[in-house]
Design a protein around this motif. Structure first.
Motif, mmCIF file in Angstrom:
data_model
loop_
_atom_site.group_PDB
_atom_site.id
_atom_site.type_symbol
_atom_site.label_atom_id
_atom_site.label_comp_id
_atom_site.label_asym_id
_atom_site.label_seq_id
_atom_site.Cartn_x
_atom_site.Cartn_y
_atom_site.Cartn_z
ATOM 1 N N GLY A 195 59.588 79.779 45.476
ATOM 2 C CA GLY A 195 60.291 78.513 45.388
ATOM 3 C C GLY A 195 59.501 77.431 46.097
ATOM 4 N N ASP A 196 60.198 76.427 46.606
ATOM 5 C CA ASP A 196 59.563 75.414 47.446
ATOM 6 C C ASP A 196 59.794 75.839 48.880
ATOM 7 O OD1 ASP A 196 58.911 73.931 45.235
ATOM 8 O OD2 ASP A 196 60.192 72.220 45.729
ATOM 9 N N THR A 197 58.732 75.948 49.661
ATOM 10 C CA THR A 197 58.910 76.345 51.057
ATOM 11 C C THR A 197 57.703 75.944 51.886
ATOM 12 O OG1 THR A 197 59.461 78.179 52.558
ATOM 13 C CG2 THR A 197 57.958 78.672 50.749
ATOM 14 N N THR A 242 65.514 78.427 41.918
ATOM 15 C CA THR A 242 65.234 78.563 43.347
ATOM 16 C C THR A 242 66.061 77.569 44.157
ATOM 17 O OG1 THR A 242 63.377 76.985 43.249
ATOM 18 C CG2 THR A 242 62.863 79.325 42.923
ATOM 19 N N HIS A 243 66.207 76.352 43.602
ATOM 20 C CA HIS A 243 66.999 75.312 44.267
ATOM 21 C C HIS A 243 67.260 74.187 43.297
ATOM 22 C CE1 HIS A 243 62.906 73.862 44.864
ATOM 23 N NE2 HIS A 243 63.327 72.721 45.363
ATOM 24 N N GLY A 244 67.963 73.138 43.779
ATOM 25 C CA GLY A 244 68.499 72.149 42.873
ATOM 26 C C GLY A 244 67.680 70.895 42.676
ATOM 27 N N HIS A 245 66.542 70.755 43.319
ATOM 28 C CA HIS A 245 65.744 69.545 43.112
ATOM 29 C C HIS A 245 65.373 69.420 41.641
ATOM 30 C CE1 HIS A 245 64.477 69.365 47.631
ATOM 31 N NE2 HIS A 245 65.608 68.712 47.389
ATOM 32 N N GLY A 246 65.240 68.160 41.203
ATOM 33 C CA GLY A 246 65.060 67.907 39.781
ATOM 34 C C GLY A 246 63.864 68.599 39.166
ATOM 35 N N ASP A 247 62.816 68.819 39.962
ATOM 36 C CA ASP A 247 61.616 69.475 39.428
ATOM 37 C C ASP A 247 61.754 70.996 39.369
ATOM 38 O OD1 ASP A 247 61.545 69.199 42.320
ATOM 39 O OD2 ASP A 247 59.478 69.932 42.256
ATOM 40 N N HIS A 248 63.005 71.497 39.530
ATOM 41 C CA HIS A 248 63.288 72.934 39.411
ATOM 42 C C HIS A 248 64.540 73.158 38.548
ATOM 43 C CE1 HIS A 248 60.331 73.936 42.556
ATOM 44 N NE2 HIS A 248 60.566 72.678 42.861
ATOM 45 N N TYR A 249 65.595 72.443 38.888
ATOM 46 C CA TYR A 249 66.870 72.448 38.140
ATOM 47 C C TYR A 249 66.620 71.987 36.708
ATOM 48 C CZ TYR A 249 71.887 70.820 37.836
ATOM 49 O OH TYR A 249 73.195 70.562 37.522
ATOM 50 N N TRP A 289 62.166 77.779 53.389
ATOM 51 C CA TRP A 289 62.362 76.640 54.291
ATOM 52 C C TRP A 289 62.086 75.353 53.538
ATOM 53 C CZ3 TRP A 289 64.877 75.813 58.568
ATOM 54 C CH2 TRP A 289 65.139 76.892 59.425
ATOM 55 N N HIS A 290 63.185 74.716 53.103
ATOM 56 C CA HIS A 290 63.102 73.557 52.236
ATOM 57 C C HIS A 290 64.506 72.966 52.179
ATOM 58 C CE1 HIS A 290 61.098 71.323 49.017
ATOM 59 N NE2 HIS A 290 62.093 71.533 48.185
ATOM 60 N N THR A 291 64.630 71.736 51.657
ATOM 61 C CA THR A 291 65.963 71.189 51.456
ATOM 62 C C THR A 291 66.408 71.482 50.027
ATOM 63 O OG1 THR A 291 65.084 69.037 50.819
ATOM 64 C CG2 THR A 291 65.590 69.387 53.160
#
Ligand code: NI
Ligand code: MN
Length: 225
Positions: A137-139, A48-55, A108-110
């Protein structure tokens, strides 16, 4: 039919017809992880995105299994430089894989990877094993969460409820209403103190309002979709 296994935080493993789709494989360093990066199967990995808790362990798992990683273009480029086979859509794009497809939709997230690559965050509409699953994802809560369900009949949604880094469980009730899936699995809570919340209260609120059935899954639990 697709079998969903919750692996902790936002990580899920989908299995159908002997194939495996792995989403947001944060296992190493995840106190709630129910699988090991050394053993989890994957034919395709979705981020979903690159933050460590997903990547998370995407790179070592991709290298061990040979799985292709689908991620938004900036992150896909970073992964390709690390020797991983990738698909590189942007928001709105659909990527087909063996047994299904995935489309990136807004969230909507970084979004910055542990290596510093910056992109925007995504949600994932995943079709696999004849089922369609919306991983938000995170939003934060936003009204366009309603759009994926207008195009595809959703069978299940994975909705973050932990607050602080995403919507909290109260906004997640309205998110469930907007998304419109008949079954909701809450994710992204109780892994770390800032995102502790009451998943059973969320279930009561959503089911009490007649919005959806909520399946609260302990890490390692499975659900037939
Ligand atoms: Ni995040
Ligand atoms: Mn997160």
């Amino acid at each position: 039919m697709t079998t969903l296994t919750f692996l902790g935080q936002s990580a899920v493993l989908l299995e159908a017809d002997g194939k495996h789709v792995l989403v947001d494989p944060f296992l190493t360093g995840n106190p709630k992880a129910s699988a090991s990066a050394d053993e989890v199967p994957a034919d395709v990995i979705l981020l979903t995105h690159g933050h460590g808790d997903h990547y998370g362990d995407a790179v070592p798992i991709a290298k061990r299994t040979g799985a292709r990683v689908v991620a938004i273009v900036e992150i896909a480029n970073e992964l390709a430089e690390q020797g991983v086979e990738v698909a590189d859509p942007n928001l709105g794009g659909t990527v087909e894989f063996d047994g299904g497809w995935v489309r990136l939709v807004p969230a909507w997230h970084t979004n910055t990877t542990p290596n510093g690559t910056v992109a925007v965050a995504a949600g994932l509409v995943i079709n696999f094993g004849g089922r369609t699953i919306y991983h938000l994802g995170d939003t934060a809560l936003f009204s366009d969460l309603a759009l994926p369900g207008r195009r595809d009949a959703l069978d299940l949604a994975l909705i973050p409820i932990g607050g602080h880094y995403t919507m909290d469980r109260h906004d997640a009730v309205e998110a469930a209403r907007l998304v419109g899936a008949p079954v909701v699995v809450p994710v992204h809570y109780d892994t770390f103190p800032p995102i502790e919340t009451d998943a059973q209260a969320y279930k009561q609120d959503v089911e009490g309002a007649g919005i959806a059935r909520v399946e609260v899954l302990a890490p390692g639990a499975t659900l037939e979709v």
